[in-house]
Design a protein around this motif. Structure first.
Motif, PDB file in Angstrom:
ATOM      1  N   UNK A  20       7.239   0.515  -5.107  1.00 25.12           N
ATOM      2  CA  UNK A  20       6.342   0.513  -6.272  1.00 25.12           C
ATOM      3  C   UNK A  20       5.746   1.888  -6.512  1.00 25.12           C
ATOM      4  N   UNK A  21       5.211   2.502  -5.450  1.00 23.02           N
ATOM      5  CA  UNK A  21       4.542   3.783  -5.611  1.00 23.02           C
ATOM      6  C   UNK A  21       5.521   4.919  -5.373  1.00 23.02           C
ATOM      7  N   UNK A  22       6.531   4.972  -6.216  1.00 16.83           N
ATOM      8  CA  UNK A  22       7.488   6.064  -6.172  1.00 16.83           C
ATOM      9  C   UNK A  22       6.874   7.271  -6.857  1.00 16.83           C
ATOM     10  N   UNK A  23       7.696   8.269  -7.127  1.00 14.50           N
ATOM     11  CA  UNK A  23       7.157   9.536  -7.627  1.00 14.50           C
ATOM     12  C   UNK A  23       6.452   9.400  -8.974  1.00 14.50           C
TER      13      UNK A  23
ATOM     14  N   UNK B  36       4.367 -10.427  -7.786  1.00 14.66           N
ATOM     15  CA  UNK B  36       3.710 -10.246  -9.080  1.00 14.66           C
ATOM     16  C   UNK B  36       2.565  -9.259  -8.899  1.00 14.66           C
ATOM     17  N   UNK B  37       2.488  -8.264  -9.791  1.00 17.99           N
ATOM     18  CA  UNK B  37       1.464  -7.227  -9.694  1.00 17.99           C
ATOM     19  C   UNK B  37       0.662  -7.198 -10.987  1.00 17.99           C
TER      20      UNK B  37
ATOM     21  N   UNK C 169       7.801  -2.634   2.398  1.00 17.27           N
ATOM     22  CA  UNK C 169       8.974  -2.177   1.656  1.00 17.27           C
ATOM     23  C   UNK C 169       8.716  -2.203   0.152  1.00 17.27           C
ATOM     24  N   UNK C 170       7.974  -3.202  -0.310  1.00 11.79           N
ATOM     25  CA  UNK C 170       7.706  -3.296  -1.741  1.00 11.79           C
ATOM     26  C   UNK C 170       6.792  -2.162  -2.214  1.00 11.79           C
TER      27      UNK C 170
ATOM     28  N   UNK D 152       6.671  -8.061 -12.531  1.00 10.54           N
ATOM     29  CA  UNK D 152       7.175  -8.941 -11.497  1.00 10.54           C
ATOM     30  C   UNK D 152       8.510  -8.473 -10.959  1.00 10.54           C
ATOM     31  N   UNK D 153       8.751  -8.751  -9.687  1.00 10.26           N
ATOM     32  CA  UNK D 153      10.007  -8.404  -9.027  1.00 10.26           C
ATOM     33  C   UNK D 153      10.500  -9.605  -8.227  1.00 10.26           C
ATOM     34  N   UNK D 154      11.810  -9.672  -8.047  1.00  5.85           N
ATOM     35  CA  UNK D 154      12.425 -10.680  -7.187  1.00  5.85           C
ATOM     36  C   UNK D 154      13.488  -9.982  -6.340  1.00  5.85           C
TER      37      UNK D 154
END
Length: 639
Positions: A308-311, A272-273, A303-304, A286-288
């Motif tokens: 998350x911080x993609x382009x 959860x962010x 890895x998360x 949120x991710x699962x």
């Protein structure tokens, strides 16, 4: 599937330098990308005994046809190259975090001549500035509705805009002041873009600057006797303050950070962010992900954050996480941002409180995901079918019983039996067993006794002519045989349970297996090696639910007995204090600490107690010292 030994590199050919490796399948597709401080040490671990590998890792090395590696100078370069290749090849065996639900974004199309604001979902597009994501679509729509009174920018679709431009007539939003109507030339493209920039600046956290500027304009208009303009600016300030109230301050130092909370149950990991800008939560997500192996949470966080911080996701200056991060990850994020990035675990204060909230939300998301899997009919059917296939059963086991043992250093030994029918718990048929035939931490003997008592009852009820309870009119419940018995434990417990089944003559009728906690191994009677089910298997998930429910049921019974035993030992010998009055004490006082702190007058207020008995109880509890006993859970702690 390929034999891993067929493409294993020659001994000594793998370098010991840091680097990145890729596994390819027979068609040349990259199926896994990983990094290592020592390539030889890491790659050799993939070609060890396959039985010692995680199931998903076993599947990966057997699917692969070759492995290649690239040596780099530092661990940081390895991390950067791994990130690049994962984005490029999208390997199917790498961990992929997926949204646990679809979150709405607030988007502003700054790439258009007349930028448009709208609330949407899905993938991001180039040239559009995004804010959020937000928890509720209706909440952000209310915010946009308030902000359009202050920043009257375009919010219509391209079709509506083109029709208004061709007809020369503004829409309703232009007439009521929620749009500056650039479609009919009421405002120039440059002026409209300035309005859009102010909107984005406010949403980006520059609330103080925008509000301060509007206040100054309001006072200037009032001083110039332009009261109509001052009234409009006053209403704008009211709207902006209402928007600020919707996003209450959570960090008083105005910090900009992402709060990352992780929850893990061994089979899945939930994240959860909270996106905090200017001390306020402006977005959450949120991710699962399914656990691919037994990697520590530190590597899962790495890895998360790479995902998350993609382009299209800006790296904030601060990341507050519930687990520690490696230095190489911090360096990598710093380079991605072009400025200093800190990743740390707050230990106290308001930041820790906010992080705890994020972790709690991650745990709840994990529970909801489990509940969804448990209550879905097709999922339950799949789980039962997978269990039947794995255990070579003729049909899915519609009734499953699971047994567990609980004790404290070999004392107060109790057993539990839980029943699942059609993949759902049947709590009315749960049973507890008190074991008094022996003392000591002998789980094998305890399983034998508990299962023996249950099966004897089954045989007796079957042989009896009376199959209906005379009181309730219901069929004798123990006369229903389970299709499968699951015991909590490994080979010793399973073999003991198999012996009991053989003695009862039920081996051919009832299937048996055990589930060991350490590696979630499924043991079958008479087998020297366990059965390994896929970590993401619905069948394994159902067996884990059975085992966990049996453990919960056993430990609850054990704690209640332990609390009763402790209290009875403390109050043993008090004249006039029988079982009913002890129960009254258990109900009135929640812990031995509170009972010890109570006065004689307070104890005398317990129903059935008088001054004499209360004084005797007070004397008895004062003679015991140094421990506090929770009468509900049985927990014993030092005072």
């Amino acid at each position: 599937m390929a034999d891993p030994s067929s493409y294993r590199p020659a001994p000594g050919s793998i370098p010991t330098d840091p680097g990145v490796y890729r596994f390819f399948d027979a068609f040349g597709h990259v199926i896994y990308v990983g990094k290592a401080k020592n390539l030889r040490q890491r790659l050799n671990s993939y070609f060890a005994d396959p039985a010692a590998l995680h199931f998903r890792t076993q599947t990966m090395v057997r699917t692969a046809a070759k492995v290649e590696w690239t040596v780099v100078a530092t661990e940081l370069e390895a991390l950067q190259l791994e990130y690049t290749w994962i984005q490029q090849f999208d390997p199917r065996f790498n961990v992929k975090y997926r949204d646990d639900k679809s979150y709405p974004w607030l988007a502003v199309t700054m790439g258009e001549e007349f930028p448009r604001v709208f609330v949407g979902r899905g993938a991001k597009k180039r040239g559009t500035r995004y804010f959020g994501p937000f928890g509720q679509a209706w909440a952000i729509r209310e915010t946009v509705d308030l902000l359009l009174r202050v920043f009257p920018m375009r919010s219509c679709t391209q079709g509506v805009f083109n029709r208004a431009r061709s007809s020369g007539r503004a829409c309703l939003l232009g007439d009521i002041g929620k749009c500056s109507a650039p479609c009919v030339g009421r405002i120039s493209p440059e002026e409209h873009r300035a309005v859009a920039e102010d909107f984005c600046s406010f949403m980006g956290g520059n609330t103080g600057g925008i509000i301060g500027r509007i206040e100054r304009e309001m006072y200037n208009a009032s001083a110039a006797l332009n009261f109509e303009r001052a009234a409009v600016l006053r209403d704008s300030l009211v709207a902006l303050n209402r928007v600020r109230e919707k996003n209450s301050v959570v960090l008083r130092d105005g910090l900009r950070a992402d709060i990352v909370g992780l929850a893990d149950d061994g089979t899945q990991v939930s994240v959860q962010v909270f996106h905090v800008v200017d001390g306020r939560i402006l977005g959450e997500r949120g991710w699962i992900a399914d656990r691919s192996d037994d990697r520590p949470l530190t590597e899962l966080l790495e890895a998360f954050l790479e995902q998350l911080y993609s382009e299209d996701q800006e790296v904030p200056p601060h990341v507050l996480a519930s687990v520690e991060a490696e230095d190489t990850l911090v360096e990598h994020l710093t380079q991605r941002r072009g400025g200093t990035v800190t990743v740390k675990v707050p230990l106290r204060g308001e930041k820790r409180a906010l992080l705890d909230t994020a972790v709690r939300n991650a745990e709840l998301a994990l529970q909801q995901a489990k509940l969804k899997r448990a209550t879905d009919l097709s999922t339950r059917s799949t789980a039962l079918a997978e269990i039947a296939e794995a255990l070579s059963l003729d049909e899915p086991p519609l009734r499953i019983e699971c047994y567990d043992i609980s004790h404290t250093m070999g004392t107060e030994v109790v057993g539990s039996m839980v029943v699942f029918e059609d993949g759902l718990p049947r709590k009315s048929e749960y049973r507890r067993f008190i074991i008094k035939s022996f003392e000591g931490s002998n789980d094998v003997a305890a399983i034998s006794e508990v299962l023996g008592r249950r099966l004897r009852r089954l045989v007796d009820e079957r042989s009896s002519d009376v199959r209906v309870d005379a009181t309730t009119g219901e069929a004798a419940r123990f006369s229903y045989a389970p299709a499968l018995i699951v015991v909590d434990g490994g080979q010793p417990q399973v073999n003991a349970a198999a012996a009991v089944l053989a003695d009862a003559g039920l081996t051919d009728e009832i299937a048996l297996c055990g589930l060991a906690k350490r590696m979630e191994e499924v043991w079958l009677p008479g087998e020297d090696y366990p059965l390994i089910l896929p970590r993401a298997s619905e069948g394994l998930y159902l067996l884990q639910r059975l085992r966990d429910e049996a453990h919960r049921f056993a430990i609850t019974h054990h704690r209640s007995r332990r609390a009763k035993t402790v209290v009875e030992s403390v109050l043993d010998g008090v004249p006039g204090l029988g079982e009913m009055r002890r129960k009254a004490l258990l109900k009135y006082f929640g812990s031995m600490r509170k009972l010890r702190q109570a006065t004689v007058e307070e104890i005398a207020e317990v129903p059935g107690f008088g001054p004499t008995l209360a004084a005797a109880v007070k004397a008895a509890v004062e003679d015991t010292g140094g421990e506090a006993i929770n009468l509900t859970t049985g927990e014993v702690t030092e005072i």
